[in-house]
Scaffold this active site. Structure first.
Site, mmCIF file in Angstrom:
data_model
loop_
_atom_site.group_PDB
_atom_site.id
_atom_site.type_symbol
_atom_site.label_atom_id
_atom_site.label_comp_id
_atom_site.label_asym_id
_atom_site.label_seq_id
_atom_site.Cartn_x
_atom_site.Cartn_y
_atom_site.Cartn_z
ATOM 1 N N HIS A 132 -4.942 3.877 -2.711
ATOM 2 C CA HIS A 132 -4.493 4.847 -3.715
ATOM 3 C C HIS A 132 -5.583 5.255 -4.686
ATOM 4 O O HIS A 132 -5.287 5.763 -5.769
ATOM 5 C CB HIS A 132 -3.296 4.274 -4.494
ATOM 6 C CG HIS A 132 -2.101 4.044 -3.617
ATOM 7 N ND1 HIS A 132 -1.113 3.142 -3.935
ATOM 8 C CD2 HIS A 132 -1.751 4.569 -2.424
ATOM 9 C CE1 HIS A 132 -0.193 3.131 -2.975
ATOM 10 N NE2 HIS A 132 -0.560 3.995 -2.044
ATOM 11 N N CYS A 148 -14.674 20.866 -14.646
ATOM 12 C CA CYS A 148 -15.772 20.660 -13.692
ATOM 13 C C CYS A 148 -16.768 21.819 -13.860
ATOM 14 O O CYS A 148 -16.418 22.860 -14.425
ATOM 15 C CB CYS A 148 -15.177 20.678 -12.280
ATOM 16 S SG CYS A 148 -16.393 20.564 -10.965
ATOM 17 N N THR A 206 3.697 -7.058 -4.105
ATOM 18 C CA THR A 206 4.152 -5.680 -3.967
ATOM 19 C C THR A 206 5.641 -5.667 -3.687
ATOM 20 O O THR A 206 6.162 -6.526 -2.990
ATOM 21 C CB THR A 206 3.401 -4.930 -2.844
ATOM 22 O OG1 THR A 206 3.886 -3.580 -2.771
ATOM 23 C CG2 THR A 206 3.570 -5.599 -1.485
ATOM 24 N N SER A 207 6.325 -4.677 -4.268
ATOM 25 C CA SER A 207 7.773 -4.577 -4.055
ATOM 26 C C SER A 207 8.070 -4.043 -2.661
ATOM 27 O O SER A 207 9.177 -4.146 -2.164
ATOM 28 C CB SER A 207 8.389 -3.639 -5.099
ATOM 29 O OG SER A 207 7.821 -2.340 -4.939
ATOM 30 N N ASN A 247 5.023 -13.689 -3.715
ATOM 31 C CA ASN A 247 5.640 -12.794 -4.687
ATOM 32 C C ASN A 247 6.490 -13.637 -5.627
ATOM 33 O O ASN A 247 7.020 -14.669 -5.228
ATOM 34 C CB ASN A 247 6.511 -11.743 -3.967
ATOM 35 C CG ASN A 247 6.807 -10.542 -4.866
ATOM 36 O OD1 ASN A 247 7.138 -10.721 -6.046
ATOM 37 N ND2 ASN A 247 6.666 -9.342 -4.333
#
Ligand code: BV8
Length: 254
Positions: free
Chosen positions: A125, A153, A193-194, A218
């Site tokens: 990500h 930019c 992580t879910s 978890n």
């Protein structure tokens, strides 16, 4: 059997398997950064100024209120830089050289794995330390000036964080590598992580379909727990260090 002995037995089983692994993937979500003081997305501290992350972390959210989203990332970058990798991040960095073929696949953008010393990392990500322009993805200079509004930019397009927003495709090279490697590993360790965000949440199933052993760390059961072989319930920063200590012992015995 007493719960603690049961947990010890599961940790021993996980360590035994990982110490013999030829090809391991470790996949992490925001839960591994929780003990560094970085809020998770869906935890009790998951909101920001009464906005849901899914609303802010999107093209629509950015275009409708660039300043609000820009300030959200400015705050998150400040938090990430002020915090330190925790024992969970460091345990994963210690694990890497113990396994012949090791790959860390993270959903997190906080850069803490890199700061903990992990080398072989796929960032699904993106990374909150990287910025690019909205229109053409021209890379922005190292550190954009952090005003209240996003800078421009040289091409005139607005600067955005180089992260994957909801509704945006994941970077091709990274997602291809993640699926390819998940389909050939013999052990898949998923941490914090879910299992709710796609397509990252598919990777454990891909590994299972290919015959890998699945281990999960978890604090609470997740969407992935039903398909794992060994579920080590606990905080990553408390569970991973003894797990890697045991793997080091087993590997050094040969
Ligand atoms: C895409 C970067 C297609 C930005 C992030 C309906 C069904 C299925 C899918 C969808 C759907 N509607 C929409 C979708 C797709 C959507 C999605 O999955 N939505 C979810 C919410 C249903 N996915 C996307 O949009 C993806 N793109 O699909 O594109 C496409 C294809 C071609 C062309 C165009 C489009 C993009 C997803 C990426 C979004 N960006 N991050 C930023 O960070 O600002 S995702 C973001 O949320 C994080 O990166 C992270 O990955 C995710 C949060 O998930 P977790 O990490 O699991 O965190 P969470 O809070 O959920 O859970 C924490 C866990 O840790 C818990 O289990 C907790 O128990 C545990 N924990 C807590 N403390 C500890 C702990 N564990 C151990 N120790 C502790 N101490």
């Amino acid at each position: 059997m007493h719960a603690i002995e049961h947990d010890r037995e599961k940790l021993e089983q996980a360590a035994g398997r990982l110490s013999r692994s030829e090809r391991t993937i470790v996949s992490t979500g925001s839960g591994i950064s929780r003990e560094s003081g970085i809020p998770t997305f869906r935890g009790e501290d998951g909101l920001w100024q009464n906005h849901r992350p899914e609303e802010l972390a999107s093209r629509e959210g950015f275009l409708s209120n660039p300043g609000l989203v820009w300030r959200w990332y400015r705050e998150r970058l400040g938090t990430a830089r002020a915090k330190q990798p925790n024992p969970g991040h460091r345990a994963i960095a210690r694990l890497e050289p113990l396994i012949p073929n090791f790959l860390l696949i993270t959903q997190n953008i906080d850069n803490l794995h890199r700061r903990a010393g992990s080398k072989e990392i796929v960032e699904l990500h993106g990374n909150i330390e990287r910025y690019r322009c909205f229109e053409y993805s021209h890379p922005a200079e190292e550190d954009p000036q952090w005003g209240d509004e996003p800078p421009r930019c040289h091409c005139g397009s607005i600067i955005r964080p180089d992260v994957v927003w909801f509704g945006e495709p994941l970077p091709e090279a990274e997602i291809e590598c993640a699926f390819r490697e998940s389909a050939r590993c013999d052990t898949f360790l998923v941490v914090g992580t879910s299992g709710m965000v796609q397509p990252a949440a598919l990777l454990p199933q891909v590994a299972r379909n290919a015959g890998a052993l699945l281990i999960e760390v978890n604090e609470t059961p997740s969407e992935i727990t039903p398909i794992v072989d060994i579920f080590l319930q606990g905080k990553a920063g408390e569970t991973l260090p003894p797990l890697v200590d045991r793997i080091e012992e087993l590997v050094s015995r040969g």
